[in-house]
Design a protein around this motif. Structure first.
Motif, PDB file in Angstrom:
ATOM      1  N   ARG A 182      11.914 -14.766 -24.430  1.00  0.00           N
ATOM      2  CA  ARG A 182      12.857 -14.276 -24.716  1.00  0.00           C
ATOM      3  C   ARG A 182      13.193 -14.186 -22.938  1.00  0.00           C
ATOM      4  O   ARG A 182      14.260 -14.587 -23.019  1.00  0.00           O
ATOM      5  N   GLU A 183      12.141 -14.014 -21.806  1.00  0.00           N
ATOM      6  CA  GLU A 183      12.378 -14.658 -20.358  1.00  0.00           C
ATOM      7  C   GLU A 183      13.750 -15.090 -20.364  1.00  0.00           C
ATOM      8  O   GLU A 183      14.631 -15.933 -20.010  1.00  0.00           O
ATOM      9  N   ALA A 184      13.013 -16.787 -21.004  1.00  0.00           N
ATOM     10  CA  ALA A 184      13.608 -18.116 -20.979  1.00  0.00           C
ATOM     11  C   ALA A 184      15.290 -17.481 -21.768  1.00  0.00           C
ATOM     12  O   ALA A 184      16.133 -18.621 -21.406  1.00  0.00           O
ATOM     13  N   MET A 185      15.228 -17.017 -22.436  1.00  0.00           N
ATOM     14  CA  MET A 185      16.914 -17.224 -23.243  1.00  0.00           C
ATOM     15  C   MET A 185      17.240 -16.231 -22.746  1.00  0.00           C
ATOM     16  O   MET A 185      19.033 -16.479 -21.942  1.00  0.00           O
ATOM     17  N   LEU A 186      16.506 -15.258 -21.672  1.00  0.00           N
ATOM     18  CA  LEU A 186      18.023 -14.104 -20.947  1.00  0.00           C
ATOM     19  C   LEU A 186      18.589 -15.231 -19.594  1.00  0.00           C
ATOM     20  O   LEU A 186      19.586 -14.995 -19.700  1.00  0.00           O
ATOM     21  N   ARG A 187      17.471 -15.970 -19.184  1.00  0.00           N
ATOM     22  CA  ARG A 187      17.672 -16.910 -18.716  1.00  0.00           C
ATOM     23  C   ARG A 187      19.405 -17.700 -18.382  1.00  0.00           C
ATOM     24  O   ARG A 187      19.904 -18.085 -18.471  1.00  0.00           O
ATOM     25  N   ALA A 188      18.671 -18.076 -20.641  1.00  0.00           N
ATOM     26  CA  ALA A 188      19.786 -19.074 -20.638  1.00  0.00           C
ATOM     27  C   ALA A 188      21.675 -18.601 -20.103  1.00  0.00           C
ATOM     28  O   ALA A 188      21.917 -19.235 -20.578  1.00  0.00           O
ATOM     29  N   ARG A 189      21.214 -17.297 -21.052  1.00  0.00           N
ATOM     30  CA  ARG A 189      22.313 -16.486 -21.435  1.00  0.00           C
ATOM     31  C   ARG A 189      23.203 -16.590 -19.668  1.00  0.00           C
ATOM     32  O   ARG A 189      24.543 -16.053 -19.842  1.00  0.00           O
ATOM     33  N   GLU A 190      22.503 -15.432 -18.770  1.00  0.00           N
ATOM     34  CA  GLU A 190      22.446 -16.349 -17.042  1.00  0.00           C
ATOM     35  C   GLU A 190      23.473 -17.109 -16.742  1.00  0.00           C
ATOM     36  O   GLU A 190      24.699 -17.271 -16.201  1.00  0.00           O
ATOM     37  N   MET A 191      23.073 -18.070 -17.666  1.00  0.00           N
ATOM     38  CA  MET A 191      23.253 -19.914 -17.308  1.00  0.00           C
ATOM     39  C   MET A 191      24.534 -20.165 -17.523  1.00  0.00           C
ATOM     40  O   MET A 191      26.158 -20.508 -17.258  1.00  0.00           O
ATOM     41  N   LEU A 192      24.982 -19.249 -18.836  1.00  0.00           N
ATOM     42  CA  LEU A 192      26.336 -19.318 -19.257  1.00  0.00           C
ATOM     43  C   LEU A 192      26.931 -18.693 -19.159  1.00  0.00           C
ATOM     44  O   LEU A 192      28.741 -19.315 -18.446  1.00  0.00           O
ATOM     45  N   VAL A 193      26.608 -17.752 -18.284  1.00  0.00           N
ATOM     46  CA  VAL A 193      27.857 -16.439 -17.820  1.00  0.00           C
ATOM     47  C   VAL A 193      27.869 -17.293 -16.799  1.00  0.00           C
ATOM     48  O   VAL A 193      29.057 -17.212 -15.874  1.00  0.00           O
ATOM     49  N   SER A 194      27.139 -17.563 -15.465  1.00  0.00           N
ATOM     50  CA  SER A 194      27.482 -18.267 -14.056  1.00  0.00           C
ATOM     51  C   SER A 194      28.625 -19.951 -14.674  1.00  0.00           C
ATOM     52  O   SER A 194      29.306 -20.546 -13.480  1.00  0.00           O
ATOM     53  N   ILE A 195      28.484 -20.576 -15.895  1.00  0.00           N
ATOM     54  CA  ILE A 195      29.196 -21.442 -15.617  1.00  0.00           C
ATOM     55  C   ILE A 195      30.468 -21.297 -16.554  1.00  0.00           C
ATOM     56  O   ILE A 195      31.645 -22.120 -17.377  1.00  0.00           O
ATOM     57  N   GLY A 196      31.043 -20.022 -16.701  1.00  0.00           N
ATOM     58  CA  GLY A 196      32.074 -19.503 -17.082  1.00  0.00           C
ATOM     59  C   GLY A 196      32.016 -19.507 -18.997  1.00  0.00           C
ATOM     60  O   GLY A 196      33.437 -19.842 -18.836  1.00  0.00           O
TER      61      GLY A 196
END
Lengths: 327, 307
Positions: free
Chosen positions: A123-137
């Motif tokens: 779950r945490e990994a998926m949250l981080r993946a989501r953050e990553m997508l946001v940070s690359i716009g």
């Protein structure tokens, strides 16, 4: 000057008895983008793969050191390389769509890059993946995470690959022709994204490309390779202004640019890169070089300093300027 | 997904209908069935009586409609030899063949696929060789030979297993190995090809590049991608298993459909043969339908409809 993130020293790669990369040395500092440039078959992609020890079975790492933050990767065994790949150094490839598993949602593939190195819950990994997508716009990240590679464009797949490459915060990013397979407009976006991420995170970037336009766009320094050897190395600005190797000069002359006369012929370099088996003792570019003289065919030129940080391996580098003017 | 499902169901239904039609007409093309059924030297009146009893005096299209109508009620006619419905005879044999084919498939998949994966991952290394030797042996050995060799070794010499017939679960071991051996080799070779093919793809290198060990890349990514061609082979292999059952059941006196087929052909039990052909064809259609559904489960490009 601080120690470079990546320091390749006299790297030698062999296929059978032939050296396909022969004494490549280069370094990439923190936050720096170094372009490794050359034609197909000059050994630039193999050199990139060699850093992460991802060489195909047929290619042997025959010598040299590959220092990543002081640790020599050239002598590591394969099992300890897995811990380094993706965590300390990442790589993105030319074919972003083929580089993703077609049967797995991309979110899981990003998360997988994180769970390979950190003990976090799914779950945490998926949250981080989501953050990553946001940070690359990437807009609408939740929908993207659930999509499969075939539902995404090539440019979007390359963004996903960048997210995978950067999620563990590596010190080094190797980009092996990251925009070659993409549309020109998407190319610019991806290059811009890479430059922005490097600026934010201070990641060192080794950019492999054959495209001088890409080099001009984002590289800080350039290493020009020819037939497995370094021909010239300089800052991007200096290289474009005053090339000291005829190969570099001819490469620059062959770039189409605005303002050239319609229907005029672009400059080309006659012939092809000689195969590794045919290298003699002389300069490897001699057979295609308009400036070549007898000495060039017999004696291999060493890399010589022309200015601070500007080296070229040519006996006749003094005449290169005339070549540029003619073209 | 729904469209894919409907199209596959429709295809299966059409195939089934085609199979029934072909079975009906081929059976009638193979000569006057009545002459096969009556004893030698039967009188003309006797032949006519049988012909009328079995409905062969009607025009062919009416016979065809009666045949199709009968199928809807699982009505396959009455065995002329045993004087019981052909379906009842068939039904009593089905469990044996399913048990045998299932066990054989287990042998084939259980050994073949791991062997194929191992050969792919360690290709070119020395321990690929013994596995490859085993696979080639399995492929080269005719079922009747391996069956008889096993009977001699395990039943006659070592007395570990019963030589033939049905006597508890141990009885299925040898027939299942004999029947599964050929398919095992096919699975091993196909799994090897599929895995080698996948290992050369870019996503494998990309998986290694993000720090996954090779074992994890294989289990998480490669096997699923390699499964698609293997599922195709599995569906086709079911046909081979059913065909192979005819020989294996005869060698091991296993009372399944294969043995029944031989008996029915020898005693000219026309309607029972027809029932067997129909049943085997339908199993084949059903298995291929199941494979189509499995593809959709494995591959989102099929499930979601690739644009």
């Amino acid at each position: 000057m601080t120690a470079p993130v990546l320091d390749i020293d006299r790297l030698r790669l062999e296929i059978g008895a032939a050296a396909v990369v022969d004494g490549l040395s280069l370094s990439v500092g923190q936050g720096e983008i170094v372009a490794l440039v050359g034609e197909s078959g000059c050994g630039k992609s193999l050199s990139a793969l060699a850093v992460l020890r991802l060489l195909p079975d047929a290619v042997r790492l025959a010598g040299g050191r590959i220092l990543l933050e002081g640790k020599d990767l050239a002598t590591r065994d394969m099992s300890s390389m897995a811990a380094i790949r993706g965590r300390d150094a990442s790589i993105i490839f030319q074919e972003p769509t083929a580089s993703l598993d077609p049967l797995m949602p991309v979110g899981d593939q990003i998360a997988e890059a994180l769970t390979a190195h950190r003990s976090v819950s799914a779950r945490e990994a998926m949250l981080r993946a989501r953050e990553m997508l946001v940070s690359i716009g990437i807009s609408d990240p939740d929908r993207r995470l659930a999509q499969y590679p075939f539902e995404l464009s090539g440019g979007m797949c390359q963004r996903i690959m960048i997210a995978i490459a950067l999620i563990c915060g590596p010190r080094l990013l190797i980009a092996d022709e990251p925009t070659t397979a993409l549309d020109v407009t998407i190319q610019a976006q991806i290059l811009h994204l890479i430059r922005q991420l490097v600026a934010e995170r201070g990641t060192a970037v080794l950019l492999i490309t054959h495209d001088m336009g890409v080099v001009a766009d984002i590289a800080d320094r350039v290493v020009v390779m020819y037939a497995g050897r370094v021909a010239e190395t300089a800052t991007a600005e200096e290289l474009f202004r005053a090339p000291r190797h005829p190969y570099t000069a001819l490469l620059l002359a062959s770039i189409p640019r605005a303002g050239i006369k319609p229907k005029s012929r672009l400059a080309t370099i006659e012939g092809t890169v000689p195969p590794p088996s045919s290298h003699g003792s002389g300069c490897r570019f001699a057979s295609r070089c308009p400036l070549a003289e007898d000495r060039c065919r017999i004696e291999s030129p060493p890399l010589v300093d022309h200015a601070p940080g500007h080296q070229a391996a040519c006996w006749r580098s003094g005449q290169v300027a005339t070549l540029g003017a003619a073209a | 997904m729904l469209r894919y499902l409907l199209s596959r169901l429709l295809q299966a239904a059409l195939t089934t209908f085609g199979v029934m039609t072909i079975v009906f007409f081929v059976m009638r093309l193979s000569g006057d069935p009545v002459l096969l059924l009556v004893p030698e030297g039967a009188t003309r009146e006797h032949i006519e009586t049988v012909r009328r009893e079995l409905g062969f005096v009607q025009p062919i299209w009416r016979q065809y409609l009666t045949f199709l109508g009968g199928l809807l009620n699982l009505e396959l006619g009455v065995s002329v030899v045993q004087r019981v419905p052909a379906w009842d005879i068939l039904a009593s044999r089905i469990p044996y063949t399913l048990a045998l084919a299932g066990a054989a498939l287990l042998v084939a998949v259980g050994f073949g696929i791991p062997a194929g994966i191992a050969m792919a991952i360690w290709r070119g290394r020395w321990f690929e060789r013994p596995i490859a030797a085993l696979v080639v042996t399995g492929q080269s050995m005719p079922t009747f030979l391996s069956g008889i060799l096993m009977i001699m070794l395990f039943a006659v010499t070592l007395r570990w297993l019963p030589s033939s017939g049905v006597d508890g679960p141990a009885s299925v071991v040898m027939p299942a190995i004999a029947l599964g051996m050929l398919s095992m080799s096919t699975f091993a070779r196909m799994a090897r090809i599929a895995v080698v093919d996948e290992l050369s793809k870019d996503y494998v290198r990309a998986g290694l590049a993000r720090g996954l060990p090779l074992g994890k890349v294989v289990t998480r990514h490669v096997l699923r991608n390699a499964a698609i061609p293997v599922v195709t082979i599995a569906a086709l292999e079911t046909g081979n298993l059913l065909a192979g059952a005819i020989i294996v059941e005869t060698v091991f006196a296993w009372p399944g459909i294969g043995q029944l087929a031989i008996q029915a052909i020898q005693s000219r039990d026309f309607l029972v043969v027809q029932a067997i052909v129909l049943f085997v064809s339908l199993v084949y259609v059903a298995v291929n339908l199941a494979a189509d559904l499995l593809y959709a489960g494995i591959d989102p490009r099929i499930r979601l409809g690739k644009p």
